[in-house]
Scaffold this motif. Structure first.
Motif, PDB file in Angstrom:
ATOM      1  N   PRO A  14       0.733  -1.039   0.136  1.00 43.52           N
ATOM      2  CA  PRO A  14       0.253   0.024   0.062  1.00 43.52           C
ATOM      3  C   PRO A  14       0.736   1.064  -0.037  1.00 43.52           C
ATOM      4  O   PRO A  14       1.769   1.268   0.630  1.00 43.52           O
ATOM      5  N   GLY A  15       0.449   2.213  -0.841  1.00 44.29           N
ATOM      6  CA  GLY A  15       1.309   3.333  -0.894  1.00 44.29           C
ATOM      7  C   GLY A  15       2.286   3.304  -2.343  1.00 44.29           C
ATOM      8  O   GLY A  15       2.841   4.212  -2.350  1.00 44.29           O
ATOM      9  N   SER A  63     -12.727   7.068  -8.006  1.00 50.10           N
ATOM     10  CA  SER A  63     -11.994   6.064  -7.228  1.00 50.10           C
ATOM     11  C   SER A  63     -10.440   6.207  -7.236  1.00 50.10           C
ATOM     12  O   SER A  63      -9.688   6.027  -6.605  1.00 50.10           O
ATOM     13  N   ARG A  67      -4.818   9.715  -8.198  1.00 51.51           N
ATOM     14  CA  ARG A  67      -3.661   8.881  -7.875  1.00 51.51           C
ATOM     15  C   ARG A  67      -3.131   8.010  -9.149  1.00 51.51           C
ATOM     16  O   ARG A  67      -2.058   7.721  -9.227  1.00 51.51           O
ATOM     17  N   ASN A  85       0.363   5.635  -5.171  1.00 51.48           N
ATOM     18  CA  ASN A  85      -0.432   5.787  -3.698  1.00 51.48           C
ATOM     19  C   ASN A  85      -1.525   4.473  -3.865  1.00 51.48           C
ATOM     20  O   ASN A  85      -2.704   4.768  -3.571  1.00 51.48           O
ATOM     21  N   LYS A  87      -3.852   1.346  -3.227  1.00 53.73           N
ATOM     22  CA  LYS A  87      -4.409   0.992  -2.064  1.00 53.73           C
ATOM     23  C   LYS A  87      -4.826  -0.376  -2.564  1.00 53.73           C
ATOM     24  O   LYS A  87      -5.012  -1.169  -3.409  1.00 53.73           O
ATOM     25  N   PRO A  88      -5.079  -1.325  -1.289  1.00 56.54           N
ATOM     26  CA  PRO A  88      -5.540  -2.530  -1.185  1.00 56.54           C
ATOM     27  C   PRO A  88      -6.875  -2.832  -2.229  1.00 56.54           C
ATOM     28  O   PRO A  88      -6.901  -3.807  -2.930  1.00 56.54           O
ATOM     29  N   GLU A  89      -7.657  -1.729  -2.213  1.00 55.66           N
ATOM     30  CA  GLU A  89      -9.101  -2.002  -3.066  1.00 55.66           C
ATOM     31  C   GLU A  89      -8.589  -1.703  -4.691  1.00 55.66           C
ATOM     32  O   GLU A  89      -9.626  -2.074  -5.490  1.00 55.66           O
ATOM     33  N   ASP A  90      -7.433  -1.491  -4.987  1.00 55.24           N
ATOM     34  CA  ASP A  90      -7.010  -1.411  -6.543  1.00 55.24           C
ATOM     35  C   ASP A  90      -6.518  -2.647  -6.854  1.00 55.24           C
ATOM     36  O   ASP A  90      -6.299  -2.851  -7.902  1.00 55.24           O
ATOM     37  N   VAL A 121      -2.131  -5.278  -4.237  1.00 54.10           N
ATOM     38  CA  VAL A 121      -1.840  -4.364  -3.294  1.00 54.10           C
ATOM     39  C   VAL A 121      -1.986  -5.069  -1.927  1.00 54.10           C
ATOM     40  O   VAL A 121      -3.295  -5.091  -1.515  1.00 54.10           O
ATOM     41  N   SER A 122      -0.714  -5.367  -1.198  1.00 51.00           N
ATOM     42  CA  SER A 122      -0.914  -6.118  -0.247  1.00 51.00           C
ATOM     43  C   SER A 122       0.386  -5.861   0.891  1.00 51.00           C
ATOM     44  O   SER A 122       1.426  -5.749   0.295  1.00 51.00           O
ATOM     45  N   SER A 123       0.220  -5.653   2.187  1.00 57.65           N
ATOM     46  CA  SER A 123       1.320  -5.663   2.972  1.00 57.65           C
ATOM     47  C   SER A 123       1.551  -6.996   3.289  1.00 57.65           C
ATOM     48  O   SER A 123       2.768  -7.030   4.172  1.00 57.65           O
TER      49      SER A 123
END
Length: 123
Positions: A14-15, A63, A67, A85, A87-90, A121-123
């Motif tokens: 993320p980011g 959305s 970005r 930037n 996000k997980p929802e991407d 997108v994941s940590s």
């Protein structure tokens, strides 16, 4: 053979950022608008961004505004989608598609589609 090939997807935190490419072969993109679409698991495919054939007009889903940036280099027969930037929802499978000259919100209006590239997108 007319073909669109996406590349540039991958796993990012993320980011983070990615740049997707949509390369055409067998035809010139000079006369085609290119749309980017994505499909998350269990969800319908949705429009993300689009750019007109000469790059004069572009649009973005709410959305991703601020970005993501779409651009094109017709000399390279390629369209790009810069994803910042993230996000997980991407997360999803990202596709590019071509139609004559101007963008459309209707997916059925696009004549040619690529096979897609996965963005996670994941940590």
């Amino acid at each position: 053979q007319l073909q669109l090939v996406e590349s540039g997807g991958g796993l990012v935190q993320p980011g983070g950022s990615l740049r997707l490419s949509c390369a055409a072969s067998g035809f010139t993109l000079d006369y085609y608008a290119i749309g980017w679409f994505r499909q998350a698991p269990g969800k319908e495919r949705e429009g993300v961004s689009c750019i007109s054939n000469n790059g004069g007009r572009s649009n973005y889903a709410d959305s991703v505004k601020g970005r993501f940036t779409i651009s094109r280099d017709n000399t390279k027969n390629t369209v790009y989608l810069q994803l910042n930037n993230l996000k997980p929802e991407d997360t999803g499978f990202y596709y590019c598609a071509a139609r004559s000259y101007i963008c459309s919100v209707y997916q059925g209006a696009y004549n040619y589609w690529g096979q897609g590239t996965q963005v996670t997108v994941s940590s």
